[in-house]
Scaffold this motif. Structure first.
Motif, mmCIF file in Angstrom:
data_model
loop_
_atom_site.group_PDB
_atom_site.id
_atom_site.type_symbol
_atom_site.label_atom_id
_atom_site.label_comp_id
_atom_site.label_asym_id
_atom_site.label_seq_id
_atom_site.Cartn_x
_atom_site.Cartn_y
_atom_site.Cartn_z
ATOM 1 N N ARG A 40 29.732 65.663 70.749
ATOM 2 C CA ARG A 40 30.753 64.839 71.355
ATOM 3 C C ARG A 40 32.039 64.379 70.395
ATOM 4 N NH1 ARG A 40 26.520 60.284 73.783
ATOM 5 N NH2 ARG A 40 26.516 60.958 76.097
ATOM 6 N N ILE A 41 31.463 64.154 69.128
ATOM 7 C CA ILE A 41 32.715 63.978 68.387
ATOM 8 C C ILE A 41 33.287 64.994 67.663
ATOM 9 C CG2 ILE A 41 31.463 61.548 67.731
ATOM 10 C CD1 ILE A 41 30.602 62.844 65.165
ATOM 11 N N GLY A 42 32.820 66.298 68.075
ATOM 12 C CA GLY A 42 33.802 67.384 67.476
ATOM 13 C C GLY A 42 33.277 68.022 66.299
ATOM 14 N N VAL B 103 31.329 74.773 70.620
ATOM 15 C CA VAL B 103 30.533 75.371 71.673
ATOM 16 C C VAL B 103 29.451 76.432 70.980
ATOM 17 C CG1 VAL B 103 30.081 76.681 73.816
ATOM 18 C CG2 VAL B 103 31.796 74.666 73.679
ATOM 19 N N GLU B 104 30.274 77.282 70.116
ATOM 20 C CA GLU B 104 29.600 78.453 69.551
ATOM 21 C C GLU B 104 28.726 78.148 68.730
ATOM 22 O OE1 GLU B 104 33.067 77.867 69.715
ATOM 23 O OE2 GLU B 104 33.361 79.529 71.272
ATOM 24 N N LYS B 105 28.934 76.952 67.683
ATOM 25 C CA LYS B 105 27.775 76.627 66.579
ATOM 26 C C LYS B 105 26.789 75.828 67.389
ATOM 27 C CE LYS B 105 31.080 75.877 62.920
ATOM 28 N NZ LYS B 105 31.611 75.048 61.989
ATOM 29 N N LEU B 106 27.010 75.231 68.678
ATOM 30 C CA LEU B 106 25.813 74.431 69.277
ATOM 31 C C LEU B 106 24.981 75.463 70.052
ATOM 32 C CD1 LEU B 106 24.781 72.030 70.574
ATOM 33 C CD2 LEU B 106 26.305 72.296 72.508
ATOM 34 N N ALA B 107 25.556 76.775 70.420
ATOM 35 C CA ALA B 107 24.737 77.500 70.959
ATOM 36 C C ALA B 107 23.896 78.136 69.889
ATOM 37 C CB ALA B 107 25.477 78.714 71.522
ATOM 38 N N ARG C 190 33.284 65.463 80.612
ATOM 39 C CA ARG C 190 33.133 66.918 80.528
ATOM 40 C C ARG C 190 32.248 67.513 79.438
ATOM 41 N NH1 ARG C 190 35.619 70.902 77.730
ATOM 42 N NH2 ARG C 190 36.583 69.375 76.601
ATOM 43 N N ARG C 191 32.279 66.584 78.404
ATOM 44 C CA ARG C 191 31.663 67.516 77.104
ATOM 45 C C ARG C 191 30.193 67.148 77.310
ATOM 46 N NH1 ARG C 191 34.693 68.751 73.071
ATOM 47 N NH2 ARG C 191 32.930 69.056 71.556
ATOM 48 N N ARG D 55 24.647 71.875 80.308
ATOM 49 C CA ARG D 55 24.742 73.447 80.899
ATOM 50 C C ARG D 55 24.340 74.539 79.904
ATOM 51 N NH1 ARG D 55 29.974 72.252 84.610
ATOM 52 N NH2 ARG D 55 28.997 70.691 85.867
ATOM 53 N N LEU D 56 24.902 73.984 78.670
ATOM 54 C CA LEU D 56 24.680 75.300 77.446
ATOM 55 C C LEU D 56 23.124 75.147 77.119
ATOM 56 C CD1 LEU D 56 25.913 77.090 75.788
ATOM 57 C CD2 LEU D 56 26.482 75.449 74.008
ATOM 58 N N VAL D 57 22.454 73.785 77.176
ATOM 59 C CA VAL D 57 21.226 73.957 76.766
ATOM 60 C C VAL D 57 20.299 74.482 77.717
ATOM 61 C CG1 VAL D 57 19.262 72.055 76.357
ATOM 62 C CG2 VAL D 57 21.470 71.420 75.458
#
Length: 233
Positions: A143-145, A149-153, A185-186, A192-194
């Motif tokens: 959420r705070i950046g 998205v890539e690192k979260l994956a 949105r985030r 959805r990524l989870v």
């Protein structure tokens, strides 16, 4: 590493906001003081019509300077809003962590605060709660950046290597989806990524085996032997 990166990012934002804000104030001061400066410097016999024509020639410059000043003020306000939101979210996370710590320390409080959706052993329920807290920590960083998205994956791929993490999402995933889909949105991107990385982990094969402490490969052989004898005894 994450803390240092976040501190550096906040420092950069602070410096940029202060610089743009200061620039905006200077430019606004110059624009507002121009008529008074001209009145003080111009001689009594000055042709004000000619001066008016000259000032109109610089009208475009004045518009640009005004736009820059407004942009600086807007950037400063945007940064303040973002910092306030981050502080509020961190306060909520701290409160949630304190409640979780209290619940994990007492089985009765655990059942009162976070009852399981289906019957489950107390030990496993605690493990699911810790796994849920780990997901919440990833959500906060996203959420705070602090996480792209890539690192979260990548983080989620490691998260769902474990059996307990998969069990937790199977049981609590629907609740997470309802909550996150109602967010911004985030939040929707996160859940959805989870889901995507969970399905990919399941499709890749069984979860990694859980080793008992005495069987861990990073434990000295002598200690593993002692642990095995103790279990056999």
């Amino acid at each position: 590493m994450t803390t240092e990166s976040g501190t550096a990012q906040r420092t950069t934002w602070v410096r940029a906001a202060l610089a743009y804000g200061l620039l905006g104030l200077v430019l606004l001061s110059l624009i507002l003081s121009t008529p008074f400066v001209l009145a003080a410097l111009a001689p009594a016999s000055a042709d004000w019509g000619k001066l008016s024509d000259i000032s109109q020639a610089y009208g475009a410059v004045s518009v640009v300077l005004s736009a820059i000043a407004l942009a600086g003020v807007a950037l400063s306000l945007l940064y303040q809003v973002r910092q306030t939101r981050t502080s509020n979210e961190q306060a909520i996370r701290d409160s949630h962590f304190q409640l979780a710590t209290l619940a994990l320390s007492d089985p009765d409080l655990l059942l009162a605060w976070s009852p399981p959706i289906e019957p489950v052993p107390l030990k496993r329920h605690r493990q699911h709660l810790v796994t849920s807290l780990a997901l919440g920590e990833l959500l906060q960083r996203f959420r705070i950046g602090h996480l792209s998205v890539e690192k979260l994956a990548v983080k989620l791929d490691g998260h769902f290597r474990g059996k307990i993490a998969r069990e937790q999402w199977e049981r609590e995933g629907p609740g997470w989806r309802r909550t996150m889909e109602a967010g911004d949105r985030r939040d929707r991107v996160f859940v959805r990524l989870v889901d995507e990385r969970y399905r990919a982990a399941v499709a890749a094969g069984p979860a990694s085996a859980l080793l008992e402490f005495q069987d861990r490969p990073d434990r000295p052989q002598s200690l593993r032997s002692q642990g095995s004898r103790a279990v056999n005894d």
